[in-house]
Write a protein that holds these residues in place. Structure first.
Motif, short mmCIF file in Angstrom:
data_model
loop_
_atom_site.label_atom_id
_atom_site.label_comp_id
_atom_site.label_asym_id
_atom_site.label_seq_id
_atom_site.Cartn_x
_atom_site.Cartn_y
_atom_site.Cartn_z
N THR A 10 0.53 -1.36 -0.34
CA THR A 10 0.28 0.01 -0.13
C THR A 10 1.14 1.11 -0.02
OG1 THR A 10 0.34 -0.39 2.09
CG2 THR A 10 -2.17 -1.28 1.31
N THR A 11 1.98 1.05 0.97
CA THR A 11 2.60 2.57 0.97
C THR A 11 4.03 2.37 1.11
OG1 THR A 11 2.70 2.27 3.70
CG2 THR A 11 0.97 3.47 2.71
N HIS A 12 4.02 1.36 1.63
CA HIS A 12 5.89 0.48 1.13
C HIS A 12 5.72 -0.69 1.05
CE1 HIS A 12 6.33 4.68 3.53
NE2 HIS A 12 7.08 4.42 3.71
N ASP A 13 7.29 -1.26 -0.02
CA ASP A 13 7.06 -2.85 0.12
C ASP A 13 7.85 -3.54 0.66
OD1 ASP A 13 7.87 -4.68 -1.17
OD2 ASP A 13 8.92 -3.88 -2.51
N ASP A 17 13.46 -4.44 3.83
CA ASP A 17 13.86 -3.62 4.85
C ASP A 17 14.63 -2.44 4.74
OD1 ASP A 17 12.54 -5.82 6.35
OD2 ASP A 17 13.97 -6.63 6.76
N LEU A 18 15.67 -2.20 3.54
CA LEU A 18 16.48 -0.89 3.73
C LEU A 18 16.59 -1.23 1.58
CD1 LEU A 18 18.48 0.84 4.74
CD2 LEU A 18 19.82 -1.32 4.59
N ASP A 19 16.44 0.56 1.65
CA ASP A 19 16.55 0.37 0.34
C ASP A 19 18.07 1.25 0.45
OD1 ASP A 19 16.76 1.80 -2.27
OD2 ASP A 19 15.11 1.79 -2.24
N LEU A 20 19.46 0.91 0.30
CA LEU A 20 20.53 2.01 0.56
C LEU A 20 20.66 3.73 -0.75
CD1 LEU A 20 23.41 -0.63 1.62
CD2 LEU A 20 21.92 1.12 3.27
N ALA A 21 20.11 2.84 -1.77
CA ALA A 21 20.27 3.74 -2.72
C ALA A 21 19.19 4.86 -2.96
CB ALA A 21 20.14 3.01 -4.09
N HIS A 22 18.11 4.90 -1.78
CA HIS A 22 16.76 5.86 -1.88
C HIS A 22 17.36 6.53 -0.89
CE1 HIS A 22 13.09 7.62 -0.68
NE2 HIS A 22 12.64 7.44 0.42
N LEU A 23 18.06 6.25 0.16
CA LEU A 23 18.10 6.84 1.53
C LEU A 23 19.97 7.83 0.82
CD1 LEU A 23 18.53 4.03 4.02
CD2 LEU A 23 16.65 5.82 3.72
N ALA A 24 20.41 6.95 0.01
CA ALA A 24 21.70 8.19 -0.43
C ALA A 24 21.40 8.94 -1.08
CB ALA A 24 22.77 6.72 -1.08
N ALA A 90 9.90 -14.30 11.77
CA ALA A 90 10.51 -12.78 12.26
C ALA A 90 9.47 -11.74 12.36
CB ALA A 90 11.29 -12.90 11.03
N VAL A 91 9.33 -11.48 13.50
CA VAL A 91 8.78 -9.85 13.29
C VAL A 91 9.19 -8.81 12.39
CG1 VAL A 91 7.89 -8.14 15.28
CG2 VAL A 91 8.65 -10.72 16.04
N VAL A 92 8.61 -8.55 11.78
CA VAL A 92 8.59 -6.83 10.82
C VAL A 92 7.75 -6.00 10.70
CG1 VAL A 92 8.25 -7.24 7.62
CG2 VAL A 92 8.95 -9.57 9.10
N ARG A 93 9.01 -4.82 10.85
CA ARG A 93 7.90 -4.04 10.61
C ARG A 93 7.59 -2.71 9.11
NH1 ARG A 93 9.56 0.20 16.03
NH2 ARG A 93 11.37 0.17 14.02
N LYS A 94 6.56 -2.00 9.28
CA LYS A 94 6.57 -2.03 8.03
C LYS A 94 8.06 -0.80 7.74
CE LYS A 94 2.47 -0.58 5.44
NZ LYS A 94 1.26 0.39 5.49
N PRO A 95 8.43 -0.90 6.83
CA PRO A 95 9.53 -0.64 6.65
C PRO A 95 9.66 1.46 6.44
CG PRO A 95 9.57 -2.10 4.46
CD PRO A 95 8.26 -2.01 5.86
N VAL A 96 8.91 1.50 6.91
CA VAL A 96 8.87 3.27 7.00
C VAL A 96 9.81 4.01 6.96
CG1 VAL A 96 6.06 3.23 7.60
CG2 VAL A 96 8.06 4.05 8.99
N MET A 97 11.28 4.22 7.57
CA MET A 97 12.14 4.45 7.98
C MET A 97 13.03 4.77 6.97
SD MET A 97 11.39 6.90 9.84
CE MET A 97 9.76 6.71 11.65
N ALA A 98 12.96 2.64 6.36
CA ALA A 98 13.98 2.62 5.75
C ALA A 98 14.08 2.54 4.08
CB ALA A 98 14.62 2.19 5.89
N SER A 123 10.95 7.94 5.42
CA SER A 123 12.07 8.07 4.99
C SER A 123 13.08 9.15 4.94
CB SER A 123 11.81 7.00 3.88
OG SER A 123 11.95 8.23 2.76
N THR A 124 12.48 9.84 4.55
CA THR A 124 13.42 11.81 4.60
C THR A 124 13.31 11.74 5.13
OG1 THR A 124 10.72 12.97 4.32
CG2 THR A 124 12.02 12.27 2.07
N VAL A 125 12.96 12.02 5.91
CA VAL A 125 13.62 12.31 7.93
C VAL A 125 14.22 11.51 8.14
CG1 VAL A 125 12.42 12.37 10.26
CG2 VAL A 125 10.57 13.33 8.33
N SER A 126 14.24 10.28 8.43
CA SER A 126 15.58 8.83 8.63
C SER A 126 16.55 9.41 7.97
CB SER A 126 15.01 7.40 8.31
OG SER A 126 15.59 7.09 9.05
N ALA A 127 16.47 10.13 6.92
CA ALA A 127 17.88 9.76 6.11
C ALA A 127 18.34 11.10 6.64
CB ALA A 127 18.07 9.68 4.77
#
Length: 201
Positions: A10-13, A17-24, A90-98, A123-127
């Motif tokens: 819906t909002t995130h894939d 858990d992590l999209d390094l290219a997006h954060l960069a 495994a516990v998985v939280r929606k990856p909104v930050m990364a 994720s922009t706030v996090s990055a």
């Protein structure tokens, strides 16, 4: 329990858990994604709290706390960020930050926040934060994770269950972030599904 790849996007894939290219990309274009300063970062977090309150059909309560050392904490009384258990337990939280918000980040006609700048996602706030701590409290448990410049510092950590549900995001903007530092009075009335209180500590 089910495989993550089968979970509805819906909002995130959920599958990553992590999209390094997006954060960069966010970090490398501070002039674009950090243009609204700390004020815009707070508004990004409040927009999620507003979404949450609207989705459950009741006006929510958010508290924005400004600390003397530059930290900002935004807490709400929603359901807590969606957290699930996958097919291997495994516990998985929606990856909104990364990972990117699929609704807004790449869009050219996304919604504007009260400062007139486009909404891009949490994720922009996090990055753009030297450190960010994301806690969520749900009926089935509570969890915390710390991020540095958008990258998780360690695995999701289980917390002692809280008496109430909700989400809190505490962050310290990077020193390179300029722009407006605090909310304006009009921001407090800009989210129709939130009552917003300000505190200073």
């Amino acid at each position: 329990m089910s495989e993550r790849k089968s979970w509805t996007v819906t909002t995130h894939d959920w599958s990553r858990d992590l999209d390094l290219a997006h954060l960069a990309e966010v970090r490398d274009h501070t002039d674009r994604y950090g243009a609204g300063g700390r004020r815009h970062m707070i508004l990004e977090v409040l927009a999620y709290a507003n979404d949450e309150a609207e989705s459950i059909g009741r006006v929510g309560h958010a508290v924005v706390t400004f600390h003397d050392d530059g930290r900002v904490r935004v807490s709400d009384d929603g359901r807590g960020t969606d957290t699930r258990v996958d097919s291997v337990g495994a516990v998985v939280r929606k990856p909104v930050m990364a990972t990117k918000d699929l609704r807004f980040f790449d869009g050219l006609d996304g919604p504007l926040l009260p400062d007139g700048l486009p909404r891009r996602g949490m994720s922009t706030v996090s990055a753009l934060s030297s450190v960010l701590v994301h806690e969520n409290h749900r009926a089935e448990g509570s969890w915390s994770q710390t991020y540095r410049h958008g990258v998780p510092e360690a695995a999701l950590c289980s917390l002692r269950a809280a008496s109430d549900s909700g989400t809190s995001v505490e962050f310290v903007p990077r020193t390179s972030i300029g722009g407006p530092d605090s909310l304006e009075g009009s921001d407090l009335q800009a989210f129709s599904w939130l009552h917003i209180n300000l505190l200073a500590e």
